[in-house]
Design a protein around this motif. Structure first.
Motif, PDB file in Angstrom:
ATOM      1  N   GLU A  45       0.830  -1.201   0.000  1.00 28.07           N
ATOM      2  CA  GLU A  45       0.000   0.000   0.000  1.00 28.07           C
ATOM      3  C   GLU A  45       0.869   1.257   0.000  1.00 28.07           C
ATOM      4  O   GLU A  45       0.605   2.222  -0.723  1.00 28.07           O
ATOM      5  CB  GLU A  45      -0.925  -0.006   1.211  1.00 28.07           C
ATOM      6  N   VAL A  48       2.198   1.772  -3.453  1.00 25.99           N
ATOM      7  CA  VAL A  48       1.164   2.335  -4.320  1.00 25.99           C
ATOM      8  C   VAL A  48       1.059   3.847  -4.108  1.00 25.99           C
ATOM      9  O   VAL A  48       0.957   4.619  -5.069  1.00 25.99           O
ATOM     10  CB  VAL A  48      -0.190   1.648  -4.041  1.00 25.99           C
ATOM     11  N   CYS A  49       1.099   4.271  -2.856  1.00 28.53           N
ATOM     12  CA  CYS A  49       0.887   5.683  -2.545  1.00 28.53           C
ATOM     13  C   CYS A  49       2.028   6.576  -3.013  1.00 28.53           C
ATOM     14  O   CYS A  49       1.859   7.795  -3.098  1.00 28.53           O
ATOM     15  CB  CYS A  49       0.647   5.851  -1.051  1.00 28.53           C
ATOM     16  N   SER A  52       0.742   8.414  -5.955  1.00 24.66           N
ATOM     17  CA  SER A  52      -0.560   9.075  -5.843  1.00 24.66           C
ATOM     18  C   SER A  52      -0.519  10.481  -6.419  1.00 24.66           C
ATOM     19  O   SER A  52       0.360  11.285  -6.099  1.00 24.66           O
ATOM     20  CB  SER A  52      -1.013   9.133  -4.383  1.00 24.66           C
ATOM     21  N   GLY A 164      -5.563   2.645  -1.587  1.00 26.31           N
ATOM     22  CA  GLY A 164      -5.646   2.787  -3.038  1.00 26.31           C
ATOM     23  C   GLY A 164      -7.026   3.178  -3.524  1.00 26.31           C
ATOM     24  O   GLY A 164      -7.241   3.329  -4.734  1.00 26.31           O
ATOM     25  N   GLU A 224     -11.105   4.301  -7.563  1.00 26.68           N
ATOM     26  CA  GLU A 224      -9.662   4.159  -7.569  1.00 26.68           C
ATOM     27  C   GLU A 224      -8.992   5.504  -7.293  1.00 26.68           C
ATOM     28  O   GLU A 224      -9.373   6.521  -7.869  1.00 26.68           O
ATOM     29  CB  GLU A 224      -9.175   3.654  -8.928  1.00 26.68           C
ATOM     30  N   TYR A 231       2.806   2.540 -10.644  1.00 29.60           N
ATOM     31  CA  TYR A 231       2.146   2.242  -9.372  1.00 29.60           C
ATOM     32  C   TYR A 231       0.653   1.989  -9.574  1.00 29.60           C
ATOM     33  O   TYR A 231       0.047   1.218  -8.818  1.00 29.60           O
ATOM     34  CB  TYR A 231       2.349   3.411  -8.404  1.00 29.60           C
ATOM     35  N   ARG A 232       0.058   2.612 -10.602  1.00 30.54           N
ATOM     36  CA  ARG A 232      -1.359   2.403 -10.903  1.00 30.54           C
ATOM     37  C   ARG A 232      -1.653   0.938 -11.206  1.00 30.54           C
ATOM     38  O   ARG A 232      -2.697   0.405 -10.815  1.00 30.54           O
ATOM     39  CB  ARG A 232      -1.768   3.280 -12.087  1.00 30.54           C
ATOM     40  N   ASN A 235      -1.836  -0.928  -7.983  1.00 31.88           N
ATOM     41  CA  ASN A 235      -3.071  -0.594  -7.283  1.00 31.88           C
ATOM     42  C   ASN A 235      -4.248  -1.387  -7.850  1.00 31.88           C
ATOM     43  O   ASN A 235      -5.054  -1.959  -7.102  1.00 31.88           O
ATOM     44  CB  ASN A 235      -3.340   0.906  -7.405  1.00 31.88           C
TER      45      ASN A 235
END
Length: 261
Positions: A45, A48-49, A52, A164, A224, A231-232, A235
């Motif tokens: 997680e 993923v961030c 962002s 996410g 989403e 990274y998308r 996610n």
């Protein structure tokens, strides 16, 4: 090698995902904590961030998330469809759809009419064509529902499981009165208003105060989080994995069969 910033973000993620004391009410909760709230999940997680595009904070602005422009102009049409659904008195309670979450919604005062649940709920969308049209215009919808809460009611502080996603509330019906009708996320409190949006990260501790007599109705959407590639891709893989979980399948089955849990 991880940077100091990424290490700090992972530490914050791990801390945020720990549930408050006394909330592991069922064996399913304990298993979920062991498997989902694991260090590996939290590290993914945090990764993923890093990509962002939206701020990492409790409340976000409407402009931080693309695709929400169609909600406010269609507020009245969505409100009419929500009221028509409520008039049938066929809406299951939150506890009937998610019986393992009795701590936060174990009575009939919180009802949920699901429109998306890791995929469209076609029979319910067919009853709400204008709402369905608006939802189809929003990229990345994962779940959506009419959330109907009769007050006075308080939802204790709890957390979502995955950063996410971003949660969106469109206020549809608010009961009259001077009591609180608000949500607190990460220590910040905002009140709902008819036709207005609240956008927030539900992995921060959040709880609800509905202190008025009557029903508060919102359109609740999980979408989403806007994230840069690559990274998308991670996610979306994690969201798909969640949608294939037994927990998600059971919710979809209850929704689509209209089963009382």
């Amino acid at each position: 090698m991880p940077t100091a910033a990424s290490t700090s973000l992972e530490a914050q993620t791990l801390q945020r995902l720990r549930r408050p004391p006394g909330t592991l009410d069922t064996l399913r909760d304990r298993v979920l904590v062991g498997l989902v709230y694991s260090r590996a999940w939290a590290a993914l997680e945090a990764l993923v961030c890093r990509g962002s595009k939206a701020p990492l904070r409790p409340f976000l602005g409407v402009g931080d998330v693309p695709g929400l422009d169609s909600l406010r102009p269609n507020f009245e049409a969505i409100q009419r469809e929500a009221l028509a659904v409520m008039a049938t008195r066929e809406v299951p309670s939150f506890a009937e759809l998610e019986p393992g979450q009795a701590r936060i919604g174990g009575d009939r005062n919180w009802k949920v009419f699901a429109l998306h649940a890791f995929g469209p709920v076609e029979s319910n969308l067919a009853r709400c064509p204008e709402t369905a049209r608006v939802l189809a215009s929003i990229p990345g919808v994962v779940s959506a529902s009419f959330s109907i809460m009769r007050g006075p009611k308080r939802v204790p502080v709890h957390r979502g499981i995955f950063r996410g996603l971003i949660r969106v509330h469109l206020g549809l019906v608010l009961p009259p009165g001077d009591g609180p009708c608000s949500i607190t996320v990460g220590g910040e409190t905002r009140s709902w208003a008819e036709g207005e949006l609240l956008v927030f990260d539900d992995t921060y501790p959040h709880g609800v105060e509905q202190g008025r007599v009557g029903e508060r109705v919102i359109l609740l959407i999980d979408i989403e989080r806007p994230i840069r590639a690559p990274y998308r891709w991670l996610n979306r893989a994690m969201i798909r994995a969640g949608g294939r979980s037994k927990f998600a399948r059971q919710i979809r089955d209850r929704v689509r069969r209209g089963r009382r849990a």
